[in-house]
Design a protein around this motif. Sequence first.
Motif, PDB file in Angstrom:
ATOM      1  N   ALA A 136       0.654  -1.295  -0.074  1.00  0.00           N
ATOM      2  CA  ALA A 136       0.005  -0.116   0.090  1.00  0.00           C
ATOM      3  C   ALA A 136       0.930   1.392  -0.149  1.00  0.00           C
ATOM      4  O   ALA A 136       0.690   2.001  -0.820  1.00  0.00           O
ATOM      5  CB  ALA A 136      -1.054  -0.137   1.187  1.00  0.00           C
ATOM      6  N   PRO A 137       1.701   1.352   0.980  1.00  0.00           N
ATOM      7  CA  PRO A 137       2.437   2.544   0.729  1.00  0.00           C
ATOM      8  C   PRO A 137       3.502   2.737  -0.421  1.00  0.00           C
ATOM      9  O   PRO A 137       3.760   3.825  -0.823  1.00  0.00           O
ATOM     10  CB  PRO A 137       3.584   2.436   2.274  1.00  0.00           C
ATOM     11  N   LEU A 138       3.850   1.456  -1.019  1.00  0.00           N
ATOM     12  CA  LEU A 138       4.537   1.682  -2.034  1.00  0.00           C
ATOM     13  C   LEU A 138       3.875   2.276  -3.359  1.00  0.00           C
ATOM     14  O   LEU A 138       4.343   3.116  -3.960  1.00  0.00           O
ATOM     15  CB  LEU A 138       5.088   0.271  -2.741  1.00  0.00           C
ATOM     16  N   LYS A 139       2.799   1.765  -3.399  1.00  0.00           N
ATOM     17  CA  LYS A 139       1.713   2.387  -4.512  1.00  0.00           C
ATOM     18  C   LYS A 139       1.340   3.639  -4.089  1.00  0.00           C
ATOM     19  O   LYS A 139       1.170   4.631  -5.131  1.00  0.00           O
ATOM     20  CB  LYS A 139       0.610   1.552  -4.863  1.00  0.00           C
ATOM     21  N   LEU A 140       1.167   4.101  -3.041  1.00  0.00           N
ATOM     22  CA  LEU A 140       0.820   5.463  -2.740  1.00  0.00           C
ATOM     23  C   LEU A 140       1.877   6.490  -3.015  1.00  0.00           C
ATOM     24  O   LEU A 140       1.755   7.539  -3.262  1.00  0.00           O
ATOM     25  CB  LEU A 140       0.679   5.491  -1.183  1.00  0.00           C
ATOM     26  N   ALA A 141       3.434   5.846  -2.654  1.00  0.00           N
ATOM     27  CA  ALA A 141       4.356   6.770  -2.957  1.00  0.00           C
ATOM     28  C   ALA A 141       4.617   6.899  -4.622  1.00  0.00           C
ATOM     29  O   ALA A 141       4.806   8.182  -4.944  1.00  0.00           O
ATOM     30  CB  ALA A 141       5.758   6.059  -2.430  1.00  0.00           C
TER      31      ALA A 141
END
Length: 450
Positions: free
Chosen positions: A368-373
């Motif tokens: 999730a944070p990978l894609k948000l980044a």
Amino acid sequence: MKIYLLLSILLMVCIIPVAAAEETGGDGPCLSCHGKDTPLIVQAWSESAHAKNDIACKDCHSGEYDIGHMTGQDRAVVEASVCARCHADVAKRHFSGKHGIGFSAGRACTRTMDRTPELLAGCNDCHEKGSTLVRQEVECARFLAQSPEMQRQGCLSCHKVETRCDVCHSSHSTDLAIVRDPAVCATCHMGPDHPQYEMWMTSRHGILFNLKGRSLAPDCMTCHMPEGDHNVSTGITMGLAGQEYPEAVREEQRGKMLTACSPCHTKSFSLRNLEDADAVQRQAKAIVDEAASIIRGLEKDGLIKPSPAERPAHPLSGKKLEIGSQMLYENLSGVEAVFFRMKKFYYVITYKGVFHQNPDYAHWYGNAPLKLALSEIKSEAALLREVKSLKERVDNLSVFGRTGTDSDKQSQADTLRTNLGHLRELYLRGDLSEDDYTKRKNDLLDRHGL
């Protein structure tokens, strides 16, 4: 006379054991001081297998440092090469695994290369002369960018594992219960960059281990050091950041990991989960690569602020953009800072979360944070380009004046300048594509014979 002779013999009998003790480090100068100053060190050694086998202080620390040691200089470091004198097979396995390149991660490791004269001549690039001890000036940019204090405490405390057995083993105790505790691994394998310990601890494996022990569930050693094998690369099929290994190596190591899983899981079940982790790693890497491409595009267009030319020189790359394995976390632009967290933290957590059987780490701490980044980088890139376009439009208007105000009184040059400015405004505003803008600009120049 006989009395003096008898006293001399008795005195020699008393002195010889003391001298022998001092020679071996037994109860000589080492213990006479450390027994008072650092008694727990003495206790740990006296209860160890070393003490029981007459391995004394000077056998490991050597006897050549006494004078300097007594004047307050650093103690003689016990390198892995010293341990290897008695533990040769274990040391060989240690040096063949990932712990054996603990210092060398910042540059190519030469241990698997042919020992040519050219290669051997370069040993001192990484190692102290005549020693396996790696110099602190090893080529790792993040290391070189730190203060000496942070290098010692924040870098070398873990990465000296290449040359120091006591990173995992205690310095003076030989109690294997200490080093077999998974918490020993947590000292280095935790935190935002590679939280393997937290992943394992909160996985089904870790929970069962804490409830029932190694007889029912695996710990770090079960999978990565089976039967005490000190090559901690056992079962690992890719590099530190997911780099692909040759197919033959991948198959061999995957087979070893399947063997580790086999006491509890069927081969098909284990294989499916490991292949899922492989796929997740590739998917996550593609996201990182997309973000890297965006940042290189921004740098090419002069939109990275501060630019590499405006910031302190990179220890290895100088004034060039560095977003690869040697990327720093100092003096970055905002978009680069997001990318650093993306590739160094979220990417690794995503696929290692799957390998360590922890769905929450794989998904919510990684994926999730990978894609948000990536979304954040895309948004920031669009904003930077929009700001650049607006600035160019303002600059264009300030040079050419208001568009659409052609006059018969204007000179030919003024007319051309105004028309070119009008065309550029249409392009910057998005009303013309780059191809259309180029074609119409060339047509206009041709009509004026330019």
